[in-house]
Design an enzyme around this catalytic site. Structure first.
Site, short mmCIF file in Angstrom:
data_model
loop_
_atom_site.label_atom_id
_atom_site.label_comp_id
_atom_site.label_asym_id
_atom_site.label_seq_id
_atom_site.Cartn_x
_atom_site.Cartn_y
_atom_site.Cartn_z
N ASP A 73 29.45 63.50 58.83
CA ASP A 73 29.03 63.53 60.23
C ASP A 73 28.13 62.35 60.58
OD1 ASP A 73 30.40 65.85 61.02
OD2 ASP A 73 28.94 67.08 59.93
N ASN B 76 30.75 63.86 49.73
CA ASN B 76 30.84 65.33 49.69
C ASN B 76 31.86 65.71 48.62
OD1 ASN B 76 33.57 65.63 50.96
ND2 ASN B 76 32.53 64.57 52.61
O1 C5P Z 1 32.99 69.10 62.81
P1 C5P Z 1 33.61 69.43 61.49
O2 C5P Z 1 33.37 68.38 60.44
O3 C5P Z 1 33.28 70.78 60.95
O4 C5P Z 1 35.17 69.47 61.83
C1 C5P Z 1 36.13 69.46 60.84
C2 C5P Z 1 37.40 68.85 61.34
O5 C5P Z 1 37.10 67.68 62.10
C3 C5P Z 1 38.28 68.37 60.23
O6 C5P Z 1 39.62 68.44 60.66
C4 C5P Z 1 37.84 66.92 60.04
O7 C5P Z 1 38.86 66.16 59.45
C5 C5P Z 1 37.54 66.53 61.46
N1 C5P Z 1 36.48 65.52 61.60
C6 C5P Z 1 36.79 64.26 62.04
N2 C5P Z 1 35.80 63.33 62.23
C7 C5P Z 1 34.51 63.64 62.02
C8 C5P Z 1 34.18 64.94 61.58
C9 C5P Z 1 35.19 65.84 61.37
O8 C5P Z 1 37.96 63.97 62.24
N3 C5P Z 1 33.57 62.73 62.20
#
Ligand code: C5P
Length: 397
Positions: A276, A208
């Site tokens: 994700d 990304n």
């Molecule tokens: O779910 P999302 O990616 O939008 O959430 C963002 C937050 O979750 C950020 O702080 C990111 O570092 C953390 N995150 C994580 N592990 C993942 C996905 C996101 O720690 N697999």
């Protein structure tokens, strides 16, 4: 970071002594002055000339050097420093220090000093695991000596296990944590940063646009307030900050393991843009273009690091901060995310096209806490980082 600080660096005689040269460079780069002391055996591994050239100061290596005794006796030498660092600390040096022997300049300094001592042991794995060394370690700890490392890994002697000198960057981080002043002194903070790379095959990956700029700035600001920072970073565009314990990873799964290993911590700031999903059917060989059609990628969910760290339990940091990079309904989505992930704060920002935030130098964030939301004006990522670090220090006070 270490401006105005003086380190008395005792270099023991071991194959890892060459790493002390890099440590001297890092210390000088961080602004510290280095007074080098070498044991006789250290001279078999690195030359006093290289040590002196990098330190920019003379090397002390003999106890009964009359000139030095006139200029600066060993008692004084041991006390002008803010910290005495022994790297590498050999089994022999540890044994002598633990039993209060004063056989040469290095051991005499260790006995004569009232300055804090940090040792970075390095030795063969069997020597490290030997009950005698473990006894000496316990004695030295009880005497107030701090330790960094040793690390696990391949050793120069061909064996594997604990005994490797901690990486110079980690030794620097340990030194900074002891010397830097500030409200976060003595606190351990884990920061994740950058993107993750999820392999499709050995040469291709899914990534990304995260540059790592905000996470790096946060780590730097935390170090600036005296925190000991473990910086777990994916392949970022910007160089990592100085004076942190640096863990480089590629994938989300590696980042998860690195964060779990770095616990316990007082706080965790998850600024990484973690993928994700990973490719469940990633090729072990490069996927070839064939006439039989296009490859199909199957995805599997990655561990959610933020949610995992936020789970209540003895290992949970007192403060867990997540980020929410959103392209629509920023506040609603971020508020829901705070509840879903179980973290304490969410730093929300709008990364939709046209904001120039993703990969840019500025950020406009809203901090969402238990008690409400705070919209911060658009500012430099370094300024966002400083404000967040101050706020974090306040919460941990
Ligand atoms: O779910 P999302 O990616 O939008 O959430 C963002 C937050 O979750 C950020 O702080 C990111 O570092 C953390 N995150 C994580 N592990 C993942 C996905 C996101 O720690 N697999």
């Amino acid at each position: 970071m270490l401006h105005g600080k003086r380190i008395l660096l005792i270099i023991g005689g071991g194959i890892a002594a060459y790493k002390s040269l890099l440590l001297i460079r890092l210390l000088r780069g961080a602004g510290a002055a280095v007074t080098p002391v070498m044991t006789r055996a250290a001279g078999e591994f690195v030359t006093p000339l290289s040590v002196a050239a990098l330190a920019g100061e003379k090397v002390y290596d003999a106890l009964f050097d009359l000139t030095d005794e006139a200029e600066m006796g060993h008692i004084q030498l041991s006390r002008v420093a803010d910290l005495i660092v022994v790297a590498p600390a050999t089994a022999n040096l540890m044994a002598q220090a633990a039993t209060g022997q004063a056989r040469d300049l290095a051991t005499t300094l260790l006995l004569a000093t009232d300055t804090p001592v940090l040792m970075a042991p390095a030795m063969n794995v069997r020597m490290w695991q030997h009950p005698a060394t473990q006894r000496n370690l316990a004695t030295l700890r009880a005497d107030g000596v701090d330790f960094v490392g040793p690390d696990d890994g391949d050793m120069a002697c061909g064996e594997f296990g604990p005994g490797r000198l901690a990486e110079p960057e980690d030794i620097l981080a340990a030194i900074t944590a002891r010397l830097a002043d500030g409200p976060l002194r003595g606190r351990h903070v884990i920061v994740t940063s950058g993107p993750t790379h999820e392999p499709i095959d050995p040469v291709r990956y899914i990534a990304n646009r995260s540059s790592g700029a905000q996470g790096t700035a946060i780590a730097r600001a935390l170090v600036g307030l005296g925190a000991r920072v473990t910086f777990v970073t994916g392949p970022a565009d910007v160089p990592p900050p100085d004076s942190v314990a640096l863990v480089r990873v590629q994938t989300a799964r590696q980042m998860h393991d690195a964060v779990m290993q770095a616990l316990p911590a007082d706080a965790c700031v998850m600024a990484a843009a973690v993928a994700d999903w990973h490719v469940a059917n990633a090729g072990t060989q490069k996927i070839k273009k064939t006439k039989d059609g296009l490859p199909t990628l199957a995805f599997a969910e990655n561990p959610d690091i933020l949610a995992a760290v936020s789970v209540q339990g003895p290992q949970r940091p007192r403060l867990v901060v997540g980020f929410a990079a959103e392209t629509q309904d920023v506040l609603a989505n971020a508020t829901a995310k705070r509840a879903r992930k179980g973290c304490d704060w969410i730093v929300a920002n709008d990364v939709s096209d046209g904001t120039g935030i993703m990969g840019g130098t500025e950020n406009a964030v809203t901090l969402i806490t238990e008690t409400g939301t705070e919209a911060w004006p658009r500012m430099d990522k370094a300024a966002v980082a400083r404000r967040l670090a101050q706020k974090l220090a306040g919460a941990l006070a």
